[in-house]
Scaffold this active site. Structure first.
Site, PDB file in Angstrom:
ATOM      1  N   LYS A  10      41.505 -47.508  -5.414  1.00  0.00           N
ATOM      2  CA  LYS A  10      40.955 -46.689  -6.502  1.00  0.00           C
ATOM      3  C   LYS A  10      39.906 -45.684  -6.008  1.00  0.00           C
ATOM      4  CE  LYS A  10      41.776 -50.118 -10.152  1.00  0.00           C
ATOM      5  NZ  LYS A  10      41.175 -50.767 -11.370  1.00  0.00           N
ATOM      6  N   PHE A  58      37.933 -49.623 -23.247  1.00  0.00           N
ATOM      7  CA  PHE A  58      37.605 -48.953 -21.980  1.00  0.00           C
ATOM      8  C   PHE A  58      38.702 -48.005 -21.501  1.00  0.00           C
ATOM      9  CE2 PHE A  58      39.298 -53.230 -21.006  1.00  0.00           C
ATOM     10  CZ  PHE A  58      40.405 -52.904 -20.219  1.00  0.00           C
ATOM     11  N   ARG A  86      47.075 -60.398  -5.475  1.00  0.00           N
ATOM     12  CA  ARG A  86      46.026 -60.655  -6.466  1.00  0.00           C
ATOM     13  C   ARG A  86      44.962 -61.595  -5.904  1.00  0.00           C
ATOM     14  NH1 ARG A  86      47.007 -58.598 -11.186  1.00  0.00           N
ATOM     15  NH2 ARG A  86      45.861 -60.101 -12.428  1.00  0.00           N
ATOM     16  N   THR A  92      38.957 -59.462 -11.450  1.00  0.00           N
ATOM     17  CA  THR A  92      38.678 -58.101 -11.939  1.00  0.00           C
ATOM     18  C   THR A  92      37.195 -57.766 -11.863  1.00  0.00           C
ATOM     19  OG1 THR A  92      40.537 -58.275 -13.472  1.00  0.00           O
ATOM     20  CG2 THR A  92      38.905 -56.572 -13.954  1.00  0.00           C
ATOM     21  N   ARG A 103      37.411 -57.366  -3.887  1.00  0.00           N
ATOM     22  CA  ARG A 103      36.475 -56.997  -4.963  1.00  0.00           C
ATOM     23  C   ARG A 103      35.086 -57.587  -4.746  1.00  0.00           C
ATOM     24  NH1 ARG A 103      41.169 -57.533  -9.455  1.00  0.00           N
ATOM     25  NH2 ARG A 103      41.704 -55.323  -9.699  1.00  0.00           N
ATOM     26  N   ASN A 113      36.448 -51.087  -9.575  1.00  0.00           N
ATOM     27  CA  ASN A 113      36.685 -52.344  -8.853  1.00  0.00           C
ATOM     28  C   ASN A 113      37.644 -52.201  -7.664  1.00  0.00           C
ATOM     29  OD1 ASN A 113      39.006 -52.100 -10.303  1.00  0.00           O
ATOM     30  ND2 ASN A 113      38.936 -54.127 -11.233  1.00  0.00           N
ATOM     31  N   GLU A 127      55.777 -50.321 -12.074  1.00  0.00           N
ATOM     32  CA  GLU A 127      54.732 -49.565 -11.388  1.00  0.00           C
ATOM     33  C   GLU A 127      55.230 -48.954 -10.072  1.00  0.00           C
ATOM     34  OE1 GLU A 127      51.340 -52.207 -11.167  1.00  0.00           O
ATOM     35  OE2 GLU A 127      51.113 -52.223 -13.349  1.00  0.00           O
TER      36      GLU A 127
HETATM   37  P1  CMP Z   1      43.377 -52.960 -13.152  1.00  0.00           P
HETATM   38  O1  CMP Z   1      43.991 -54.117 -12.459  1.00  0.00           O
HETATM   39  O2  CMP Z   1      43.522 -51.636 -12.543  1.00  0.00           O
HETATM   40  O3  CMP Z   1      43.983 -52.885 -14.647  1.00  0.00           O
HETATM   41  C1  CMP Z   1      43.237 -52.484 -15.761  1.00  0.00           C
HETATM   42  C2  CMP Z   1      41.859 -52.101 -15.416  1.00  0.00           C
HETATM   43  O4  CMP Z   1      40.976 -51.956 -16.493  1.00  0.00           O
HETATM   44  C3  CMP Z   1      41.236 -53.186 -14.593  1.00  0.00           C
HETATM   45  O5  CMP Z   1      41.827 -53.226 -13.325  1.00  0.00           O
HETATM   46  C4  CMP Z   1      39.769 -52.815 -14.630  1.00  0.00           C
HETATM   47  O6  CMP Z   1      39.382 -51.978 -13.569  1.00  0.00           O
HETATM   48  C5  CMP Z   1      39.682 -52.063 -15.933  1.00  0.00           C
HETATM   49  N1  CMP Z   1      38.796 -52.803 -16.811  1.00  0.00           N
HETATM   50  C6  CMP Z   1      38.956 -54.064 -17.244  1.00  0.00           C
HETATM   51  N2  CMP Z   1      37.922 -54.418 -18.023  1.00  0.00           N
HETATM   52  C7  CMP Z   1      37.093 -53.354 -18.055  1.00  0.00           C
HETATM   53  C8  CMP Z   1      35.854 -53.104 -18.692  1.00  0.00           C
HETATM   54  N3  CMP Z   1      35.264 -54.028 -19.451  1.00  0.00           N
HETATM   55  N4  CMP Z   1      35.286 -51.895 -18.515  1.00  0.00           N
HETATM   56  C9  CMP Z   1      35.898 -50.945 -17.759  1.00  0.00           C
HETATM   57  N5  CMP Z   1      37.078 -51.142 -17.138  1.00  0.00           N
HETATM   58  C10 CMP Z   1      37.653 -52.328 -17.289  1.00  0.00           C
END
Ligand code: CMP
Length: 139
Positions: A10, A58, A86, A92, A103, A113, A127
């Site tokens: 990212k 978000f 994962r 996350t 992470r 993240n 994807e």
């Molecule tokens: P990703 O695996 O890319 O898929 C969805 C993304 O949403 C997740 O990783 C996070 O980076 C993002 N995400 C999840 N929760 C939040 C949050 N509370 N605020 C901002 N981004 C979020």
């Protein structure tokens, strides 16, 4: 089974020059990079990729962030690649991520993240097809 999964390095990570360190973590875990490119998503493309999160609070922030700087999209292949990817990424929220995970080491927040990974076989198929043609997958 040998699987393929979609990984994204990212904007927070490409910006901090962490691409190589992140790829090394995947390779050390036995995942092989079978496709890779650096691209700069438009907000609309980011929105399409994350369409399943469209109702989340978000979503706007997520799409803007993903379009803020280049990303590196990759297809990783290996035994149980979806779960393994994962595991190497960690939770996350970096505050909840295990020691040694990407992470835990690099992520700045839940949003920034550092990496994305497909969460299921169905997501991986969708994807991978979103970013790559069959000709670009070199196993
Ligand atoms: P990703 O695996 O890319 O898929 C969805 C993304 O949403 C997740 O990783 C996070 O980076 C993002 N995400 C999840 N929760 C939040 C949050 N509370 N605020 C901002 N981004 C979020």
């Amino acid at each position: 089974a040998i699987e393929r999964t979609l990984s994204i390095i990212k904007p927070d990570a490409t910006k901090r020059n962490l691409t190589g360190k992140i790829v090394a973590k995947f390779e050390e875990a036995g995942l092989r990079v079978v496709a890779s490119k650096r691209i700069h998503l438009s907000p609309a493309q980011a929105g399409q990729f994350y369409a399943e999160h469209a109702e989340r609070p978000f979503y706007g922030e997520l799409c803007a962030f993903m379009a803020s700087e280049p990303v590196v999209v990759q297809v990783l292949e290996g035994e149980g690649a979806i779960a393994k990817n994962r595991e190497v990424m960690g939770a996350t929220d970096p505050a909840a991520a295990a020691e040694g995970t990407i992470r835990k080491e690099f992520a700045l927040s839940k949003g920034e993240n550092s990496v994305h990974g497909s969460d299921s076989e169905a997501s991986a198929a969708r994807e991978i097809a979103f970013f790559f043609s069959g000709l670009e997958l070199v196993g």
